[in-house]
Each structure stands twice: as C-alpha cells, then as structure tokens.
Design an enzyme around this catalytic site. Structure first.
Site, PDB file in Angstrom:
ATOM      1  N   HIS A 169       0.832  -1.214   0.000  1.00 19.56           N
ATOM      2  CA  HIS A 169       0.000   0.000   0.000  1.00 19.56           C
ATOM      3  C   HIS A 169       0.864   1.261   0.000  1.00 19.56           C
ATOM      4  O   HIS A 169       0.439   2.307   0.474  1.00 19.56           O
ATOM      5  CB  HIS A 169      -0.945   0.038   1.212  1.00 19.56           C
ATOM      6  CG  HIS A 169      -1.633  -1.265   1.474  1.00 19.56           C
ATOM      7  ND1 HIS A 169      -2.829  -1.615   0.891  1.00 19.56           N
ATOM      8  CD2 HIS A 169      -1.259  -2.338   2.230  1.00 19.56           C
ATOM      9  CE1 HIS A 169      -3.176  -2.829   1.299  1.00 19.56           C
ATOM     10  NE2 HIS A 169      -2.232  -3.303   2.102  1.00 19.56           N
ATOM     11  N   SER A 290      14.427  21.511 -16.559  1.00 21.03           N
ATOM     12  CA  SER A 290      13.203  22.292 -16.755  1.00 21.03           C
ATOM     13  C   SER A 290      13.601  23.629 -17.345  1.00 21.03           C
ATOM     14  O   SER A 290      14.670  24.162 -17.044  1.00 21.03           O
ATOM     15  CB  SER A 290      12.520  22.490 -15.405  1.00 21.03           C
ATOM     16  OG  SER A 290      11.706  23.643 -15.452  1.00 21.03           O
ATOM     17  N   LYS A 296      15.912  21.448 -11.537  1.00 20.53           N
ATOM     18  CA  LYS A 296      15.217  20.203 -11.843  1.00 20.53           C
ATOM     19  C   LYS A 296      16.003  19.226 -12.705  1.00 20.53           C
ATOM     20  O   LYS A 296      16.720  19.620 -13.615  1.00 20.53           O
ATOM     21  CB  LYS A 296      13.913  20.523 -12.583  1.00 20.53           C
ATOM     22  CG  LYS A 296      12.928  21.266 -11.746  1.00 20.53           C
ATOM     23  CD  LYS A 296      12.050  20.349 -10.945  1.00 20.53           C
ATOM     24  CE  LYS A 296      10.961  19.825 -11.838  1.00 20.53           C
ATOM     25  NZ  LYS A 296       9.866  19.261 -11.057  1.00 20.53           N
ATOM     26  N   GLU A 303       9.166   8.162 -17.262  1.00 24.86           N
ATOM     27  CA  GLU A 303       7.807   8.701 -17.413  1.00 24.86           C
ATOM     28  C   GLU A 303       7.246   8.382 -18.800  1.00 24.86           C
ATOM     29  O   GLU A 303       6.094   7.986 -18.952  1.00 24.86           O
ATOM     30  CB  GLU A 303       7.813  10.212 -17.199  1.00 24.86           C
ATOM     31  CG  GLU A 303       7.977  10.594 -15.743  1.00 24.86           C
ATOM     32  CD  GLU A 303       8.139  12.095 -15.571  1.00 24.86           C
ATOM     33  OE1 GLU A 303       7.393  12.678 -14.802  1.00 24.86           O
ATOM     34  OE2 GLU A 303       9.015  12.702 -16.217  1.00 24.86           O
TER      35      GLU A 303
END
Ligand code: ARG
Length: 482
Positions: A169, A290, A296, A303
């Site tokens: 979980h 970024s 970043k 992804e």
C-alpha cells in the site's frame, strides 16, 4: 472472336493488376486511403523471402519452369539491391509492398515475374509476410529481454546487502534487500521472454497455399515451403489461414504485459528518484532539465515509458477490436493490423534497449566494465527502512518463538508501536525494560531480531529476502542468462 488482353510488360498501377473490369480510376483520396505501401514496405524482406520459397516449390512441382525460377531469383536479387541502396521506387498506385515488388519483378524479368503469383493470393501472401516479419522481431525482442534481465541481475548482484523498506500500500512494510527487489523484475521479464517464445510457435505457421480463401487448383507442396522458410507447421484450414490474426493479438498482449512491467518499474524509479526518497539516481542522459526551474532533473525516460505503455495497450485494444466483426475469410480490415503491430514492436524494442542501458549502464570497451547505470544511495534506503517500524513483524515473530500465539503477539506489538510512535522513536530505541513491560519473555536478543539485518536474515525461506536466498537466486539467473 478472340479477345486479346492488352499486353503489359509492367504494372504501373494496381488498376492494371485487376485490369479490364474497372471502368473508372480510383480518386487520389481513395488511393491514399486504401494503400498500405508506405507502412507495409518494411516487410519487403519477408515478402521476397516468401516469394522465393513459393517460386522454388512451384518449380520443384513443375508448375513453373526451372528457368522461370532462376529468373525470379535473379530479379529478386536485383530488387533486394535496389531497396537496400534506396533506389527502389515505391509507388502509391501499386497499393502495397506485394504489388510493388511483383510489378518491379515483372519489369525486370518479364513473364517469369508474372508466373510468380500462380497458386497464390495476396491474402495468403500477406499473412505469411506478417508472420515471417514478426518472427524475426520476436527473436530480437527475446534478446533484448535477456539484456534487460542481465542489467537487473548485475544491479541485484551489487546490492544484495543493501536494505530498503519494502512497501505494501506504499506504506513501509518490512525491510527487503535491494537485490531482491531488482530480482522481482527479473522474474517478470523472464516470464515475458517465455511468453514471447510461446507466441512465436503460433506465429511460425505457414498460411501460404491457402490462396485467396479456399486453397488452389495447383499441386502445391506446402510442407516444402514451410521447411524452406523454417516454419514449424502449415495452417490446416485455408479460410482460417488467410484470416487468422490471433498471433498478432497474442503478440501485442504479451508486449502489453511486458510494457506494464516496464511501467511498474518506471513508477518505482520515478518515486525513488524524488527528493523525498533519494534512493537512486539515473544517469543524466536519461533525464531532462526544466526550462523554468533550474534545479530540476526530470525522469523523462521512465515517465515516457509509463506513458507509452498506454499506447501499446491501446494497440492491443485496436487489434482485438479489428477482428471482432469480421466474417470469414480475408477482409480488407486486416490491412489495419500492420500499423499497431509495427508500432508495438518499435515501442517495445526501443523501451527495452533504453531500460537495459539505463539500469545496467553501457559497456566501456576500454575497461570491459559497464558504466553509467543507476546509482544506488544505500544510506537513504537504510534510513527509510529504519523509519516506519519496518521490523514490527519481527518483534511479533520473536514473541511467537517465545510461545505466544501469533494473533496475541500481533496485538502486543501494536501496543509497542503505539508507544514508540508517541515517543517519536524506533522500536529498537525503546529500553529493554519498557519492551519487557509488554511481555516479560522479551530478552536482550530482541535487538538483534529487530535490526534490519536480523529481519532480512530471518526470512530465509525459498524466494525470501534473506541475502542467502537472494544469492541462491542470483546464481540461478547467472547460469540461465550466461
Ligand atoms: N495490403 C493488403 C493487406 O495488408 C494485402 C492483401 C490484400 N488482399 C486483398 N484481397 N485486397 O492486407
């Protein structure tokens, strides 16, 4: 009265392939709509391979003359050279890869080229081509799946004793070996490779000889063609032979499942890379910055792989829906099998290649060592495992060994965790006397049981996370992947 057909030495457009019956040409829009050459030309090698096997059999069966077969061979050699050199002229007007190659063959070798299509239809031809093409792609994919497994095994081997929290979980559950965690993915990709090889058996069956749908009047030797093409069997029903695309659906299903595994791994890599976890780093070449936030480094590759999984699963939906309303036998709908299948193969192959390198690194030829794979931050993993009472189950097991029924032990430990939470400390930080207040049988050896290493070592069942078990699994994988 004799009707003399116009004699063409070459087919310039597909209207000429079925000729006389048609009284008006296709509009440009319909031509574009119905043609497949600009995507199916990638099957040209399979098309030539299939044609040569067919022609060889036609000649062995004396359906065409040996000289015709020789001319066809010569013509196909030239066509191969032209396609490889990029000088072959693919014509939209000729609809697909099959008509394009046949037309050029006839242009090169005349009547022998026109005899190639004896006892054959594009319906059994295309089914054969897709199968031949997919078979070699499956072999490449199987190799790439091995590469990826090797990368994961390498990382696992280096990190058997690195401990991170295992989650259920997404809540800290029990400590596990990072090597063990990596080997979980090896199991998934191992099954994927097995599935691919299983699908391959049903891909590797010859439909050629089914002709348009009912078989043919010529005395074909289909077994001979299958043997030439290295196929394991011959389709047993001509209607099914030309119309079956189960193999493409099965393949795409296997590919989807494989992408789902990649996607699950991606999800973990993304989480592990976040500042809040800081468990791993992936090499900069797999990340991007970024345009606005200078600090970043985004995990674009995982992804995208997660995103591309949707695309491959979409192809599975497309293919399976393509078949659902089709009566026997061949229908033009089937031309729509190619783009989803091709894109599935391309996406899967690229993804597997990138992941093998991103995880395991790239071989440095100078050192003979792989470099630039994922970097593991063992300290952060350990710190995370020490948070969240990952060894609470071990305290319960400890009490069971002292004679308490498991359910009671579970309850006792819940109280201990509650106290530790209130005090803001780990179970191992509670003094022995406080632990003994929960159960008098607790002794000083409890601290060993509550340690991360103690917890791992105790899980020494087959398939468990004890380093001894992980090493045993590693040995098996090493032998299997050698
Ligand atoms: N381009 C077609 C396909 O991909 C080849 C078979 C065409 N057969 C036909 N009867 N129109 O399926």
């Amino acid at each position: 009265m004799s009707t003399s057909a116009p004699s063409h030495n070459q087919l310039d457009s597909k209207a000429e392939a079925w000729s006389a019956l048609f009284s008006e040409p296709m509009s440009d829009l319909v031509k574009r709509y119905t043609s497949s050459v600009f995507f199916d030309k990638r099957m040209w090698q399979a098309d030539i391979q299939g044609s040569l096997a067919h022609a060889e059999m036609l000649s062995a069966q004396k359906i065409i003359a040996a000289e015709d077969f020789a001319s066809i061979q010569k013509g196909m050699a030239q066509i191969t050279a032209e396609i490889e050199a990029g000088t072959f002229e693919w014509k939209l007007d000729l609809e697909d890869v099959h008509l394009n190659i046949e037309a050029r063959l006839t242009q090169l070798v005349g009547d022998a080229g026109k005899r190639l299509h004896t006892g054959r239809s594009r319906n059994d031809q295309v089914a054969t081509d897709v199968r031949l093409w997919l078979r070699s792609e499956i072999d490449l994919i199987e190799g790439l799946l091995k590469e990826l497994q090797r990368s994961l095994v390498d990382v696992a081997a280096k990190n058997v004793d690195v401990i991170l929290p295992g989650f259920t979980h997404l809540q800290v559950a029990q400590p596990v070996s990072f090597g063990h965690h990596m080997l979980a993915y090896v199991e998934m990709f191992k099954r994927d490779a097995e599935r691919m090889l299983d699908v391959r058996k049903r891909v590797n069956v010859l439909p050629l000889g089914s002709a348009a749908l009912a078989g043919t009047t010529y005395p074909l030797d289909r077994e001979r063609v299958a043997k030439t093409l290295g196929m394991e069997g011959v389709s047993q029903n001509s209607l099914d032979g030309v119309s079956d695309r189960d193999f493409a659906i099965e393949f795409t299903a296997a590919a989807s499942l494989c992408m789902v595994h990649v996607s699950r791994l991606s999800e973990e890599l993304i989480i592990w890379m976040s500042q809040n976890f800081g468990f791993i780093k992936i090499a900069d070449r797999f990340t991007t910055g970024s345009s606005i936030m200078p600090q970043k480094k985004n995990p674009d590759v995982p992804e995208l792989a997660r995103g591309k999984t949707g695309r491959v699963v979409g192809h599975l939906m497309g293919l399976i829906t393509l078949m659902k309303g089709q009566p026997l036998a061949y229908n033009k709908d089937n031309q729509e099998d190619k783009e989803p299948l091709f894109d599935t193969v391309d996406t899967l192959k690229d993804t597997l290649r990138i992941f093998a390198e991103m995880i395991g690194g790239q071989l440095n030829p100078a050192s003979g060592i792989k470099e630039g794979g994922i970097t593991v931050n063992a300290e952060n993993m350990r710190a995370a495992a020490l948070k969240g009472y990952a060894t609470a189950t071990d305290l319960a097991d400890y009490l069971v060994k002292k004679g308490l029924p498991f359910r009671d032990a579970h309850e006792t430990v819940a109280h201990a965790v509650k106290l530790a939470t209130m005090k803001g400390v780990d179970l191992t930080d509670l003094p022995l006397a406080e632990l003994q207040a929960f159960n008098p049988n607790i002794e000083a050896d409890v601290f060993e049981a509550l340690s991360l290493e103690g917890s791992l070592n105790a899980r020494n069942t087959l398939g468990g996370t004890a380093p001894a078990q992980v090493r045993a699994q590693l040995a098996k994988h090493h032998a299997r992947l050698a």
